[in-house]
Design a protein around this motif. Structure first.
Motif, mmCIF file in Angstrom:
data_model
loop_
_atom_site.group_PDB
_atom_site.id
_atom_site.type_symbol
_atom_site.label_atom_id
_atom_site.label_comp_id
_atom_site.label_asym_id
_atom_site.label_seq_id
_atom_site.Cartn_x
_atom_site.Cartn_y
_atom_site.Cartn_z
ATOM 1 N N ASP A 1 68.062 8.761 29.296
ATOM 2 C CA ASP A 1 67.029 9.186 28.591
ATOM 3 C C ASP A 1 66.719 10.648 28.900
ATOM 4 O O ASP A 1 66.182 11.392 27.815
ATOM 5 C CB ASP A 1 65.772 8.473 28.753
ATOM 6 N N ASP A 2 66.613 11.153 29.847
ATOM 7 C CA ASP A 2 66.571 12.643 30.294
ATOM 8 C C ASP A 2 67.597 13.478 29.657
ATOM 9 O O ASP A 2 67.363 14.665 29.632
ATOM 10 C CB ASP A 2 66.734 12.718 31.920
ATOM 11 N N GLU A 3 68.823 12.786 29.412
ATOM 12 C CA GLU A 3 69.703 13.772 28.774
ATOM 13 C C GLU A 3 69.662 13.766 27.237
ATOM 14 O O GLU A 3 70.331 14.630 26.449
ATOM 15 C CB GLU A 3 71.102 13.407 28.974
ATOM 16 N N THR B 1 62.196 12.204 20.865
ATOM 17 C CA THR B 1 63.463 12.167 21.552
ATOM 18 C C THR B 1 64.397 11.573 20.538
ATOM 19 O O THR B 1 64.285 10.611 19.862
ATOM 20 C CB THR B 1 63.355 11.156 22.849
#
Length: 78
Positions: free
Chosen positions: A3-5, A76
């Protein structure tokens, strides 16, 4: 990819959104050709089309505010 990428985009809401006080909402959404973001919502057959076209997730805070169309949100990308 974690998710952070995942890439994020900031764009204005296509339509006003009313949030539920005390709850953070995470919504499937789609980016429109006009550069706005539309949240996928609804139940039954009419809501299913919006979910199928979703290409991002939008998190909206728990303050219970009504967000007008044009309000910027960060999405996102899926």
């Amino acid at each position: 990819m974690t998710d952070d990428e995942r890439p994020t985009v900031t764009a204005p809401l296509a339509y006003p959104v009313t949030t539920t006080s005390g709850r953070t909402g995470v919504y499937l959404a789609r980016r429109n050709e006009s550069g706005t973001i539309t949240l996928a919502s609804g139940t039954g057959k009419h809501g299913l089309g919006g979910v199928l076209g979703a290409d991002c997730l939008v998190q909206i805070g728990q303050d219970g505010a009504a967000l007008p169309s044009g309000h910027p949100v960060t999405a996102t990308v899926l």
